[in-house]
Motif scaffolding. Sequence first.
Motif, PDB file in Angstrom:
ATOM      1  N   VAL A  61     -46.797  68.362  36.087  1.00  0.00           N
ATOM      2  CA  VAL A  61     -45.858  68.256  34.815  1.00  0.00           C
ATOM      3  C   VAL A  61     -44.719  69.122  34.869  1.00  0.00           C
ATOM      4  CG1 VAL A  61     -47.382  70.192  33.783  1.00  0.00           C
ATOM      5  CG2 VAL A  61     -45.974  68.585  32.053  1.00  0.00           C
ATOM      6  N   THR A  62     -43.541  68.742  34.399  1.00  0.00           N
ATOM      7  CA  THR A  62     -42.209  69.598  34.357  1.00  0.00           C
ATOM      8  C   THR A  62     -41.654  69.872  32.950  1.00  0.00           C
ATOM      9  OG1 THR A  62     -41.943  68.512  36.710  1.00  0.00           O
ATOM     10  CG2 THR A  62     -39.983  69.868  35.581  1.00  0.00           C
ATOM     11  N   TRP A  63     -41.001  70.756  32.694  1.00  0.00           N
ATOM     12  CA  TRP A  63     -40.642  70.873  31.360  1.00  0.00           C
ATOM     13  C   TRP A  63     -39.400  71.813  31.475  1.00  0.00           C
ATOM     14  CZ3 TRP A  63     -45.008  73.234  32.799  1.00  0.00           C
ATOM     15  CH2 TRP A  63     -45.037  74.643  32.547  1.00  0.00           C
ATOM     16  N   ARG A  64     -38.555  72.036  30.452  1.00  0.00           N
ATOM     17  CA  ARG A  64     -37.352  72.723  30.349  1.00  0.00           C
ATOM     18  C   ARG A  64     -37.245  73.718  29.043  1.00  0.00           C
ATOM     19  NH1 ARG A  64     -31.299  70.562  28.472  1.00  0.00           N
ATOM     20  NH2 ARG A  64     -32.612  70.558  26.415  1.00  0.00           N
ATOM     21  N   THR A  65     -36.782  75.009  29.556  1.00  0.00           N
ATOM     22  CA  THR A  65     -36.622  75.854  28.259  1.00  0.00           C
ATOM     23  C   THR A  65     -35.001  76.449  28.706  1.00  0.00           C
ATOM     24  OG1 THR A  65     -37.331  77.705  29.482  1.00  0.00           O
ATOM     25  CG2 THR A  65     -38.953  76.615  28.160  1.00  0.00           C
ATOM     26  N   ASP A  66     -34.566  77.431  27.794  1.00  0.00           N
ATOM     27  CA  ASP A  66     -33.460  78.102  28.123  1.00  0.00           C
ATOM     28  C   ASP A  66     -33.763  79.246  28.953  1.00  0.00           C
ATOM     29  OD1 ASP A  66     -34.516  80.195  26.340  1.00  0.00           O
ATOM     30  OD2 ASP A  66     -33.212  79.638  24.810  1.00  0.00           O
ATOM     31  N   SER A  67     -32.990  80.021  29.403  1.00  0.00           N
ATOM     32  CA  SER A  67     -33.117  81.168  30.439  1.00  0.00           C
ATOM     33  C   SER A  67     -33.772  82.328  29.597  1.00  0.00           C
ATOM     34  CB  SER A  67     -31.470  81.687  30.885  1.00  0.00           C
ATOM     35  OG  SER A  67     -30.790  82.074  29.658  1.00  0.00           O
ATOM     36  N   THR A  68     -34.045  82.413  28.474  1.00  0.00           N
ATOM     37  CA  THR A  68     -34.876  83.400  27.816  1.00  0.00           C
ATOM     38  C   THR A  68     -36.262  83.576  28.502  1.00  0.00           C
ATOM     39  OG1 THR A  68     -35.351  82.301  25.841  1.00  0.00           O
ATOM     40  CG2 THR A  68     -33.451  83.410  25.956  1.00  0.00           C
ATOM     41  N   VAL A  69     -36.754  82.398  28.875  1.00  0.00           N
ATOM     42  CA  VAL A  69     -38.128  82.064  29.052  1.00  0.00           C
ATOM     43  C   VAL A  69     -38.100  81.930  30.822  1.00  0.00           C
ATOM     44  CG1 VAL A  69     -40.023  80.724  29.234  1.00  0.00           C
ATOM     45  CG2 VAL A  69     -38.664  80.705  27.157  1.00  0.00           C
ATOM     46  N   SER A  70     -38.676  83.166  31.240  1.00  0.00           N
ATOM     47  CA  SER A  70     -38.722  83.354  32.758  1.00  0.00           C
ATOM     48  C   SER A  70     -40.082  82.950  33.404  1.00  0.00           C
ATOM     49  CB  SER A  70     -38.347  84.811  33.368  1.00  0.00           C
ATOM     50  OG  SER A  70     -39.150  85.806  32.747  1.00  0.00           O
ATOM     51  N   GLN A  71     -41.131  82.924  32.512  1.00  0.00           N
ATOM     52  CA  GLN A  71     -42.239  82.723  32.971  1.00  0.00           C
ATOM     53  C   GLN A  71     -42.869  81.672  32.164  1.00  0.00           C
ATOM     54  OE1 GLN A  71     -44.444  83.565  35.980  1.00  0.00           O
ATOM     55  NE2 GLN A  71     -45.360  81.761  35.156  1.00  0.00           N
ATOM     56  N   GLY A  72     -43.296  80.439  32.673  1.00  0.00           N
ATOM     57  CA  GLY A  72     -44.056  79.513  31.873  1.00  0.00           C
ATOM     58  C   GLY A  72     -45.606  79.136  32.413  1.00  0.00           C
ATOM     59  N   TYR A  73     -46.391  78.433  31.571  1.00  0.00           N
ATOM     60  CA  TYR A  73     -47.585  78.169  31.772  1.00  0.00           C
ATOM     61  C   TYR A  73     -48.109  76.903  31.345  1.00  0.00           C
ATOM     62  CZ  TYR A  73     -47.789  83.445  31.918  1.00  0.00           C
ATOM     63  OH  TYR A  73     -47.499  84.835  32.069  1.00  0.00           O
ATOM     64  N   ALA A  74     -48.934  76.281  32.009  1.00  0.00           N
ATOM     65  CA  ALA A  74     -49.802  75.164  31.578  1.00  0.00           C
ATOM     66  C   ALA A  74     -51.338  75.334  31.425  1.00  0.00           C
ATOM     67  CB  ALA A  74     -49.407  73.924  32.807  1.00  0.00           C
ATOM     68  N   GLU A  75     -51.621  74.804  30.485  1.00  0.00           N
ATOM     69  CA  GLU A  75     -53.226  74.742  30.264  1.00  0.00           C
ATOM     70  C   GLU A  75     -53.755  73.293  30.323  1.00  0.00           C
ATOM     71  OE1 GLU A  75     -53.522  78.871  27.397  1.00  0.00           O
ATOM     72  OE2 GLU A  75     -53.751  76.840  26.491  1.00  0.00           O
ATOM     73  N   ALA A 107     -22.098  68.353  33.150  1.00  0.00           N
ATOM     74  CA  ALA A 107     -23.477  69.060  32.807  1.00  0.00           C
ATOM     75  C   ALA A 107     -23.178  70.268  31.982  1.00  0.00           C
ATOM     76  CB  ALA A 107     -24.049  69.427  34.034  1.00  0.00           C
ATOM     77  N   ASN A 108     -22.340  71.187  32.449  1.00  0.00           N
ATOM     78  CA  ASN A 108     -22.197  72.456  31.774  1.00  0.00           C
ATOM     79  C   ASN A 108     -23.388  72.743  30.846  1.00  0.00           C
ATOM     80  OD1 ASN A 108     -20.595  74.379  30.459  1.00  0.00           O
ATOM     81  ND2 ASN A 108     -19.923  73.075  28.813  1.00  0.00           N
ATOM     82  N   VAL A 109     -24.263  73.264  31.831  1.00  0.00           N
ATOM     83  CA  VAL A 109     -25.625  73.723  31.221  1.00  0.00           C
ATOM     84  C   VAL A 109     -26.342  74.949  32.317  1.00  0.00           C
ATOM     85  CG1 VAL A 109     -26.937  71.815  32.226  1.00  0.00           C
ATOM     86  CG2 VAL A 109     -27.775  73.147  30.480  1.00  0.00           C
ATOM     87  N   TYR A 110     -27.089  75.602  31.756  1.00  0.00           N
ATOM     88  CA  TYR A 110     -27.855  76.659  32.476  1.00  0.00           C
ATOM     89  C   TYR A 110     -29.033  76.655  31.856  1.00  0.00           C
ATOM     90  CZ  TYR A 110     -29.126  81.014  35.064  1.00  0.00           C
ATOM     91  OH  TYR A 110     -29.566  81.906  35.706  1.00  0.00           O
ATOM     92  N   ALA A 111     -29.958  76.480  32.540  1.00  0.00           N
ATOM     93  CA  ALA A 111     -31.509  76.173  32.114  1.00  0.00           C
ATOM     94  C   ALA A 111     -32.659  76.369  33.098  1.00  0.00           C
ATOM     95  CB  ALA A 111     -31.665  74.467  31.724  1.00  0.00           C
ATOM     96  N   HIS A 112     -33.613  76.562  32.529  1.00  0.00           N
ATOM     97  CA  HIS A 112     -34.792  77.124  33.226  1.00  0.00           C
ATOM     98  C   HIS A 112     -35.838  75.843  33.451  1.00  0.00           C
ATOM     99  CE1 HIS A 112     -34.852  81.577  33.386  1.00  0.00           C
ATOM    100  NE2 HIS A 112     -33.559  81.125  34.155  1.00  0.00           N
ATOM    101  N   TYR A 113     -36.058  75.334  34.416  1.00  0.00           N
ATOM    102  CA  TYR A 113     -37.120  74.399  34.583  1.00  0.00           C
ATOM    103  C   TYR A 113     -38.583  74.671  35.146  1.00  0.00           C
ATOM    104  CZ  TYR A 113     -33.914  70.564  33.555  1.00  0.00           C
ATOM    105  OH  TYR A 113     -33.111  69.573  32.764  1.00  0.00           O
ATOM    106  N   HIS A 114     -39.560  74.498  34.590  1.00  0.00           N
ATOM    107  CA  HIS A 114     -40.975  75.110  35.059  1.00  0.00           C
ATOM    108  C   HIS A 114     -41.576  73.751  35.423  1.00  0.00           C
ATOM    109  CE1 HIS A 114     -39.652  78.673  32.662  1.00  0.00           C
ATOM    110  NE2 HIS A 114     -39.064  77.700  31.724  1.00  0.00           N
ATOM    111  N   SER A 115     -42.437  74.108  36.378  1.00  0.00           N
ATOM    112  CA  SER A 115     -43.601  72.863  36.696  1.00  0.00           C
ATOM    113  C   SER A 115     -44.613  73.589  37.194  1.00  0.00           C
ATOM    114  CB  SER A 115     -42.680  72.193  37.979  1.00  0.00           C
ATOM    115  OG  SER A 115     -42.576  72.929  39.129  1.00  0.00           O
TER     116      SER A 115
END
Length: 463
Positions: A61-75, A107-115
């Motif tokens: 699974v992959t998802w996106r957030t802004d740069s304020t989220v540096s650690q993601g989790y999946a349950e 694009a003009n975007v800065y994003a964090h992708y989590h997988s």
Amino acid sequence: MNSKSKFLLIFLLSCFFHKGIAQEGLSYRAPQFHFDWSKPSPYPDRIVVSFGENPSKEASVTWRTDSTVSQGYAEIALATAAPKFWKTGKNLEARLEVLDALSIPEANVYAHYHSVSFTDLLPDQVYAYRVGDGERWSEWFQFRTASEEADQKFSFLYVGDAQNYVLELWSRLIREGFRTAPDARFFIHAGDLINSAHREQEWHEWFTAGGFIHSMIPSMPVPGNHEYRAKNQEEVTRKERSLSVQWRPQFTLPLNGPKGLEETVYFMDYQDVRMIFLDSNRDQVIQADWLEGVLKDNPKKWTIVTYHHPLFSASNGRDNEELRMLWKPIFDKYRVDLALQGHDHAYARGRVSPGENVMNGMNLRDQTGTVYVVSVSGGKMYDIGDDWSAKGGQRDRIGENTQLFQVISVEGERLKFESYTAIGELYDAFELVKGENGINQFIELRVNAVPEKTHSNTIPYKD
């Protein structure tokens, strides 16, 4: 004026009024999106699930957030009817990939992708998962793993180019596909998911159009030519094209392709089908060598290949002869059953004979080599082109100016192909039956479908 005359006058005025309204119709008005519409936030979005090489045990699974989220989790947990099924689950830390595309104008975007890659799953089970940062969570989504019983029936969905008018028009198509085949195990996207490779708004349209479908039915895409564009003026000057900067961050796909082509060239074994995904945009010879190895060592009963540029084109002036000469002999040698293609914005379905290039009467009626399909799911349409006979194929069904999705079902020795319009009409169908010698019996079923749709009998596409 008597009552009969009054009734006649009212009837004629009504006919005139309705006729005028019908003739006037609507003028096209493109939707306008604010600049910030597609920007990331602290909340997870663009959640997409995909399978690994072994879909009975692996998914990602992959998802996106802004740069304020540096650690993601999946349950993740085995799903049951009990609302607290999650008590038996586990929490997994996500990998982080930073997408810094502020210097790319479209694009003009800065994003964090989590997988997160889920491994050691149980076969033929429904799993539920959610993603977040520990405080802000998505809803729970569900998907089913493949069975380890090779002959167990399953279905999947295949679509050609979404590309244009994605949120406007492709949305109705993918949702109708979900309604028609809600138990489909995965989605094949045959390239040109959007129109301009790096454009953030268009990717946001694609994810919004599919919504929760992307989060529950694993997506297995290949890139089309519109997923390759110059990132900046320097690349324009050098006449170079780059893969969409969003592609690898936002999809987590099997890593079993040739070196340097990971996540654009790969394969997975779904029960008794080897599904092979190719990138027809580049390094075609390298892929031919890799493809030969993947097909030579293939224990599966069925083989399905998908890529973007058709070996047998649906439209004039778009023939890919060099690619056909390179890849088709490999398809023939290893008896690829089905080739799923995009690119030409029309519908065409045909086949070649087993072991030879020219159809004969017996093969045409009873047996077939590879069946080739070109289909389009978005709102951009082309004219149908010449038949395939001069190229060594037999074209059996065409369609113009029609949005389509396909449902493909496999059960033991039988493979059934059905194409549907955006309003759920059966448009095309056939069945393959695997013979003892590995050659397929071909059963034509288009007699059950609606009449062929062309530019001459549909609402005009061209103004």
